[in-house]
Design a protein around this motif. Structure first.
Motif, PDB file in Angstrom:
ATOM      1  N   GLY A 106       0.803  -1.288   0.125  1.00 18.33           N
ATOM      2  CA  GLY A 106      -0.224   0.013   0.013  1.00 18.33           C
ATOM      3  C   GLY A 106       0.856   1.242  -0.016  1.00 18.33           C
ATOM      4  O   GLY A 106       0.561   2.215  -0.662  1.00 18.33           O
ATOM      5  N   LEU A 107       1.811   1.455   0.981  1.00 21.45           N
ATOM      6  CA  LEU A 107       2.878   2.416   0.709  1.00 21.45           C
ATOM      7  C   LEU A 107       3.431   2.753  -0.520  1.00 21.45           C
ATOM      8  O   LEU A 107       3.670   3.775  -0.967  1.00 21.45           O
ATOM      9  CB  LEU A 107       3.805   2.133   1.826  1.00 21.45           C
ATOM     10  N   ILE A 108       3.885   1.579  -1.206  1.00 23.05           N
ATOM     11  CA  ILE A 108       4.468   1.580  -2.387  1.00 23.05           C
ATOM     12  C   ILE A 108       3.452   2.365  -3.735  1.00 23.05           C
ATOM     13  O   ILE A 108       3.987   3.300  -4.365  1.00 23.05           O
ATOM     14  CB  ILE A 108       5.065   0.172  -3.095  1.00 23.05           C
ATOM     15  N   LEU A 166       1.639   9.493  -5.717  1.00 24.71           N
ATOM     16  CA  LEU A 166       2.084  10.781  -5.317  1.00 24.71           C
ATOM     17  C   LEU A 166       3.308  11.265  -6.401  1.00 24.71           C
ATOM     18  O   LEU A 166       3.478  12.413  -6.803  1.00 24.71           O
ATOM     19  CB  LEU A 166       2.890  10.945  -3.800  1.00 24.71           C
ATOM     20  N   LEU A 167       3.908  10.558  -6.705  1.00 24.68           N
ATOM     21  CA  LEU A 167       5.146  10.513  -7.871  1.00 24.68           C
ATOM     22  C   LEU A 167       4.623  11.260  -8.915  1.00 24.68           C
ATOM     23  O   LEU A 167       4.846  12.149  -9.590  1.00 24.68           O
ATOM     24  CB  LEU A 167       6.078   9.395  -7.900  1.00 24.68           C
ATOM     25  N   HIS A 227      11.628   5.607  -0.499  1.00 25.84           N
ATOM     26  CA  HIS A 227      11.703   4.042  -0.625  1.00 25.84           C
ATOM     27  C   HIS A 227      13.059   3.586  -0.054  1.00 25.84           C
ATOM     28  O   HIS A 227      13.191   2.467   0.588  1.00 25.84           O
ATOM     29  CB  HIS A 227      11.798   3.605  -1.963  1.00 25.84           C
ATOM     30  N   LEU A 228      14.430   4.461  -0.473  1.00 29.17           N
ATOM     31  CA  LEU A 228      15.314   3.639   0.289  1.00 29.17           C
ATOM     32  C   LEU A 228      15.678   3.980   1.712  1.00 29.17           C
ATOM     33  O   LEU A 228      16.416   3.053   2.281  1.00 29.17           O
ATOM     34  CB  LEU A 228      16.494   4.371  -0.509  1.00 29.17           C
ATOM     35  N   THR A 282      21.403   6.553   1.139  1.00 27.13           N
ATOM     36  CA  THR A 282      20.156   7.048   0.642  1.00 27.13           C
ATOM     37  C   THR A 282      20.158   8.581  -0.185  1.00 27.13           C
ATOM     38  O   THR A 282      19.759   8.317  -1.369  1.00 27.13           O
ATOM     39  CB  THR A 282      19.175   7.433   1.746  1.00 27.13           C
ATOM     40  N   LEU A 283      21.297   9.346   0.175  1.00 29.67           N
ATOM     41  CA  LEU A 283      21.225  10.639  -0.309  1.00 29.67           C
ATOM     42  C   LEU A 283      21.958  10.270  -1.598  1.00 29.67           C
ATOM     43  O   LEU A 283      21.650  10.907  -2.794  1.00 29.67           O
ATOM     44  CB  LEU A 283      21.721  11.348   0.588  1.00 29.67           C
TER      45      LEU A 283
END
Length: 193
Positions: free
Chosen positions: A116-118, A124-125, A145-146, A157-158
């Protein structure tokens, strides 16, 4: 992709067969894309044609689906062997012992929450691409996601989010001459985002 309902060492039979069916569907889709792509132009005088990306995606989909299918078939065989061994052990030892302190099997709800989050993050993207532009939208998408779902360190992540957004944008717009959305916000547009 552990989706366990019973014992943690025994994947659910339905989930395994669902994975095999899904990989077959992906494989068929990839073959269809790879075969259909040449009907569009693969190359033009200015660079890659409209059929180039579907060809690459179709071939990648075939490879990934084949690997996924092999993984599921191996899992099915291992589970069958494990079930035969378990049945033999059960016939020998007719007493079932309950050991206290065993960890409960992972709940399937955790996988549904993650899925669901994905899906929400993809929506949103898609909805922020036109306003924030590709670079910022993809940066925040990858950051989520990361860091949140992938539990990566901040440094990793960054770096990966920056490469996956800004460098990919530069590659597509500069080298491949593919237009990706830019921001509609004047301040961000003046920064080149």
């Amino acid at each position: 992709m552990p989706s366990f309902i019973g014992h943690p060492d025994k994947p659910d039979r339905f989930a395994t067969w669902l994975g095999i069916g899904f990989s077959g569907l992906l494989l068929a889709s990839g073959v269809f894309m790879a075969i259909s792509a040449p009907t569009l132009r693969l190359f033009s005088t200015t660079g890659p044609g409209s059929g180039f990306l579907p060809l690459i995606i179709g071939l990648a989909l075939v490879v990934v689906a084949a690997l996924f299918l092999i993984q599921r078939v191996v899992e099915l065989r291992e589970r069958s062997t494990a079930e035969a061994m378990d049945n033999a052990h059960a016939a020998i030892a007719s007493v079932d012992e309950t050991i206290e302190g065993d960890a409960p099997a992972p709940l399937p709800e955790a996988g549904l929450t993650r899925a669901g989050l994905i899906i929400v993050s993809l929506i949103l993207l898609a909805s922020t691409l036109e306003y924030l532009g590709f670079q910022l939208s993809m940066f925040f998408f990858l950051l989520f996601h990361l860091r949140v779902l992938g539990k990566r360190s901040w440094v990793t992540t960054l770096i990966m989010a920056a490469v996956g957004s800004f460098l990919v944008f530069a590659l597509f717009s500069g080298l491949l001459r593919v237009t990706l959305p830019r921001s509609d916000i004047p301040f961000l547009e003046s920064l080149g985002l």
